[in-house]
Design an enzyme around this catalytic site. Structure first.
Site, mmCIF file in Angstrom:
data_model
loop_
_atom_site.group_PDB
_atom_site.id
_atom_site.type_symbol
_atom_site.label_atom_id
_atom_site.label_comp_id
_atom_site.label_asym_id
_atom_site.label_seq_id
_atom_site.Cartn_x
_atom_site.Cartn_y
_atom_site.Cartn_z
ATOM 1 N N ARG A 200 4.486 6.719 13.871
ATOM 2 C CA ARG A 200 4.574 7.305 12.523
ATOM 3 C C ARG A 200 4.060 8.717 12.486
ATOM 4 O O ARG A 200 2.973 9.009 13.001
ATOM 5 C CB ARG A 200 3.775 6.456 11.529
ATOM 6 C CG ARG A 200 3.970 6.897 10.079
ATOM 7 C CD ARG A 200 3.127 6.072 9.134
ATOM 8 N NE ARG A 200 1.846 6.719 8.872
ATOM 9 C CZ ARG A 200 0.810 6.123 8.287
ATOM 10 N NH1 ARG A 200 0.883 4.858 7.918
ATOM 11 N NH2 ARG A 200 -0.312 6.788 8.068
ATOM 12 N N HIS B 89 0.821 -1.220 0.000
ATOM 13 C CA HIS B 89 0.000 0.000 0.000
ATOM 14 C C HIS B 89 0.851 1.266 0.000
ATOM 15 O O HIS B 89 2.032 1.249 0.324
ATOM 16 C CB HIS B 89 -0.930 0.023 1.210
ATOM 17 C CG HIS B 89 -0.196 0.168 2.523
ATOM 18 N ND1 HIS B 89 0.445 -0.874 3.123
ATOM 19 C CD2 HIS B 89 -0.002 1.245 3.315
ATOM 20 C CE1 HIS B 89 1.014 -0.467 4.250
ATOM 21 N NE2 HIS B 89 0.775 0.835 4.383
ATOM 22 N N ASP C 138 0.370 5.054 1.861
ATOM 23 C CA ASP C 138 -0.410 5.491 3.018
ATOM 24 C C ASP C 138 -1.500 6.501 2.621
ATOM 25 O O ASP C 138 -1.258 7.422 1.837
ATOM 26 C CB ASP C 138 0.501 6.140 4.075
ATOM 27 C CG ASP C 138 1.436 5.117 4.718
ATOM 28 O OD1 ASP C 138 1.066 3.930 4.772
ATOM 29 O OD2 ASP C 138 2.531 5.518 5.153
ATOM 30 N N HIS D 133 4.634 0.180 0.255
ATOM 31 C CA HIS D 133 5.358 -0.618 1.239
ATOM 32 C C HIS D 133 4.485 -1.740 1.792
ATOM 33 O O HIS D 133 3.261 -1.738 1.615
ATOM 34 C CB HIS D 133 5.934 0.262 2.360
ATOM 35 C CG HIS D 133 4.917 1.115 3.040
ATOM 36 N ND1 HIS D 133 4.452 2.296 2.506
ATOM 37 C CD2 HIS D 133 4.262 0.964 4.210
ATOM 38 C CE1 HIS D 133 3.563 2.829 3.310
ATOM 39 N NE2 HIS D 133 3.412 2.041 4.365
#
Ligand SMILES: O=C(O)CCC(=O)C(=O)O
Ligand SMILES: [Fe+2]
Length: 287
Positions: free
Chosen positions: A278, A108, A110, A263
């Site tokens: 994150r 995916h 983000d 990723h």
């Protein structure tokens, strides 16, 4: 003082070690907590443009320092589902252990379910299992460029729908104990349309911009055509030649360009404990 030290301090030159021909580089001798001056930020931006994902080891950065470093690159996004770091909602916490298996074992990009998906994400490793829990990235420019001209022509004008609700089912809200927030999150995140092929407006370079987590379908073709095109693109994107694989240690950081990469976080360490935080930096509307 060596040239390297001068360069690192002024941010003019970085000590960069490439990991694969496709993407990814380790930045040595760089302290994210200290190097927040304009020249350092500009050097990191250039290195990110070139390598697409940068890795930094032995960084002991506080949540505040992580947030502040990320905020030098743009406005931060607060995730509607994931828990935030205490007192810092812009830092999302990804924590998995014997009670909860990793959820990010799907390729995916983000937050593509909003109009202005993030330009970058900055992930810090707090707790990492002895072995397992590696993360992979793929260079989506290379994947696009490897397609035949006929296939590029076929997908070049298509748009795809990206949908928050496809990835984040109601059970996930229940799991985090925030079932009461689900309806609001769905209402605030209706499906959006993005081009299947995204163009870097500064360089003209093109990349694939559909992903298995959020893309629900391609607009204007039949459901079966959409499934066939997306199925082929997803398979194509997974070629190891387009990838880098990173083995984490605690206090390492990965900083990726979220426009030209995807990723995948391996979920191979259950029931061990892994905790990451994150920061997510908003970007432009894809064209
Ligand atoms: O935990 C990881 O390695 C990456 C998880 C992920 O997809 C993300 O932080 O965006
Ligand atoms: Fe992610």
């Amino acid at each position: 003082m060596s040239l390297l030290e001068v360069g690192t301090r002024s941010g003019a030159a970085l000590d960069v070690e490439k990991l694969t021909p496709a993407l990814g580089a380790v930045v040595h001798s760089f302290d994210l907590a200290q190097a927040q001056d304009d020249a350092s930020i500009a050097a990191i931006r250039r290195a990110l443009d070139e390598h697409l994902v940068l890795f930094f080891e032995d960084q002991t950065i506080t949540p505040e320092q992580q947030r502040d470093f990320a905020a030098r690159f743009g406005e931060l996004y607060t995730h509607p589902l994931y828990p935030g770091q205490t007192g810092i909602p812009e830092l999302m916490v990804l924590e998995y252990d014997a009670n909860r298996r990793g959820h990010n074992d799907v390729w995916h990009t983000d937050v593509t379910y909003i109009q202005t998906p993030p330009q970058a994400s900055l992930l810090y490793a707090e707790i990492i299992p002895e072995v397992g829990g590696d993360t992979l990235w793929v260079n989506t420019y290379l994947a696009y460029e490897a397609l035949s001209e006929h296939f590029k022509a076929l997908i070049g004008k298509l748009h795809a729908v990206h949908d928050f609700a496809k990835a984040f089912r109601r059970e996930r809200f229940e799991q985090y104990g925030i079932a009461d927030r689900a309806d609001k999150a769905y209402a605030e995140n209706p499906p959006v349309r993005h081009p299947v092929v995204r163009t870097n407006t500064e360089t003209g370079r093109k990349a694939l911009f559909v992903n298995q987590n959020f893309t629900s379908h391609i607009d204007g073709v039949s459901e079966r055509e959409s499934r066939a095109i997306l199925g082929y693109l997803y398979e194509h994107l997974q070629q190891p030649e387009f990838q880098v694989r990173w083995r984490w240690k605690p206090n390492a950081v990965a900083f990726w360009d979220n426009r030209w990469t995807q990723h995948y976080a391996l979920a191979d360490y259950f029931p061990n404990h892994r905790r990451m935080r994150r920061a997510t930096i908003l970007g432009d509307r894809p064209v």
